[in-house]
Motif scaffolding. Structure first.
Motif, mmCIF file in Angstrom:
data_model
loop_
_atom_site.group_PDB
_atom_site.id
_atom_site.type_symbol
_atom_site.label_atom_id
_atom_site.label_comp_id
_atom_site.label_asym_id
_atom_site.label_seq_id
_atom_site.Cartn_x
_atom_site.Cartn_y
_atom_site.Cartn_z
ATOM 1 N N PHE A 121 -8.488 1.955 -2.890
ATOM 2 C CA PHE A 121 -8.543 2.312 -1.327
ATOM 3 C C PHE A 121 -9.974 2.254 -0.871
ATOM 4 O O PHE A 121 -11.031 2.564 -1.440
ATOM 5 C CB PHE A 121 -8.014 3.796 -1.224
ATOM 6 C CG PHE A 121 -6.676 3.928 -1.614
ATOM 7 C CD1 PHE A 121 -5.681 3.508 -0.628
ATOM 8 C CD2 PHE A 121 -6.193 4.582 -2.790
ATOM 9 C CE1 PHE A 121 -4.333 3.840 -1.022
ATOM 10 C CE2 PHE A 121 -4.916 4.481 -2.908
ATOM 11 C CZ PHE A 121 -3.907 4.467 -2.371
ATOM 12 N N MET A 131 0.712 -1.236 -0.033
ATOM 13 C CA MET A 131 0.109 0.146 0.076
ATOM 14 C C MET A 131 0.779 1.234 -0.005
ATOM 15 O O MET A 131 0.323 2.300 -0.388
ATOM 16 C CB MET A 131 -0.896 0.065 1.156
ATOM 17 C CG MET A 131 -2.094 1.365 1.094
ATOM 18 S SD MET A 131 -3.315 1.085 2.618
ATOM 19 C CE MET A 131 -4.116 -0.159 2.059
ATOM 20 N N LYS A 140 -6.966 -7.117 1.978
ATOM 21 C CA LYS A 140 -7.244 -7.184 3.352
ATOM 22 C C LYS A 140 -7.004 -8.547 4.124
ATOM 23 O O LYS A 140 -6.901 -8.310 5.318
ATOM 24 C CB LYS A 140 -8.833 -6.715 3.493
ATOM 25 C CG LYS A 140 -9.153 -5.204 3.300
ATOM 26 C CD LYS A 140 -10.552 -5.056 3.126
ATOM 27 C CE LYS A 140 -10.904 -3.691 2.848
ATOM 28 N NZ LYS A 140 -12.781 -3.395 3.026
ATOM 29 N N GLN A 155 -6.022 6.020 4.101
ATOM 30 C CA GLN A 155 -5.042 5.135 3.258
ATOM 31 C C GLN A 155 -4.240 5.689 2.394
ATOM 32 O O GLN A 155 -3.273 5.505 2.073
ATOM 33 C CB GLN A 155 -6.014 3.871 2.869
ATOM 34 C CG GLN A 155 -6.575 3.129 3.792
ATOM 35 C CD GLN A 155 -7.395 1.824 3.096
ATOM 36 O OE1 GLN A 155 -7.706 2.004 1.832
ATOM 37 N NE2 GLN A 155 -7.941 0.932 4.051
#
Length: 262
Positions: A198, A84, A245, A203
């Motif tokens: 996102f 990320m 996730k 984030q």
């Protein structure tokens, strides 16, 4: 140089806006141009007069084929599915193939010389739910991107954008970047990488939004506020999407024997 955006036709989102289409041609040039150079330049030197003439002739005589169907410009952000911290601004140029399917080419800017860095396919919620579970893991939801104002249509009036987002907020995207411009901006080295979107505030790096708004003349915070009404009707993303996730997925390069060799 004046900035040009793809024209909209009845197959695109403007069809949803009715008479608003006539206004779009007046609003197309309001965003500011992307800076031409990001990192190292592409090797090879300036185009020759011969190449320029051949290009002009092709432009005049040849059909643009599927490129002519591109009628929507979206600006958003992606991150590498396994990192990320590697966040990329993505300029999408999309065609509306069917009511529930879009295909987009992605560049690192919105100028003619911008680098082609990837592709994205966008499907409706209905189509996404019909996919096999292992396939769903390659897709990301657009709900947060749309509601947060991270996904924008530069140069288009807010009222028309709002209509477009009512359709996009429940869609899903499958994105591959073929050029890792954050590591090598001069050449598309390496292998394609799966990208994600996102799903929550905090984030996306604030400096990414700030830079985008400055360069394109957009107002992310205003877009977010104008879309608050969509939150109550937009469905929550399918749990099988946004697989990062849980266990992230990414391509790796392996050696394999050639099949059906002759």
């Amino acid at each position: 140089m004046a900035l040009r955006y793809p024209s909209f036709n009845r197959r695109g989102f403007v069809g949803l806006a009715g008479s608003a289409a006539a206004f779009l041609s007046c609003a197309c040039g309001r965003a500011h141009a992307q800076q031409p150079e990001k990192g190292g330049g592409i090797p090879g030197g300036e185009k020759s007069a011969k190449s320029t003439m051949l290009g002009a002739g092709a432009d005049l005589l040849q059909s643009r084929g599927p490129v002519s169907a591109i009628n929507m410009y979206l600006n958003g952000f992606h991150f590498y599915a396994d990192d990320m911290g590697r966040q990329i601004e993505a300029h999408h140029y999309c065609s509306h193939v069917t009511e529930e399917f879009y295909q987009c080419v992605i560049y690192d800017g919105n100028e003619p010389h911008s680098r082609l860095i990837g592709i994205e396919y966008i499907v409706s919620e209905r189509i996404f739910k019909s996919l096999p579970e292992e396939e769903k893991a390659l897709w990301h939801s657009h709900r947060h991107e749309a509601l947060a104002g991270e996904l924008l249509m530069p140069g288009i009036p807010a009222t028309v954008q709002h209509i477009a987002m009512t359709a996009l907020v429940s869609t899903y995207g499958k994105t591959w970047h073929t050029w890792q411009i954050d590591r090598d901006s001069s050449l598309p080295t390496g292998i394609p990488q799966l990208m994600m979107g996102f799903t929550a505030d905090g984030q996306l790096k604030p400096e990414m939004i700030k830079s985008r708004d400055k360069e394109l003349g957009t107002y992310t915070s205003q877009a977010k506020k104008s879309r608050e009404d969509l939150a109550s009707s937009a469905p929550q993303p399918d749990a099988a999407a946004d697989a990062w996730k849980g266990t992230t997925q990414q391509l790796v390069l392996t050696k394999t024997p050639l099949l059906n060799k002759r």
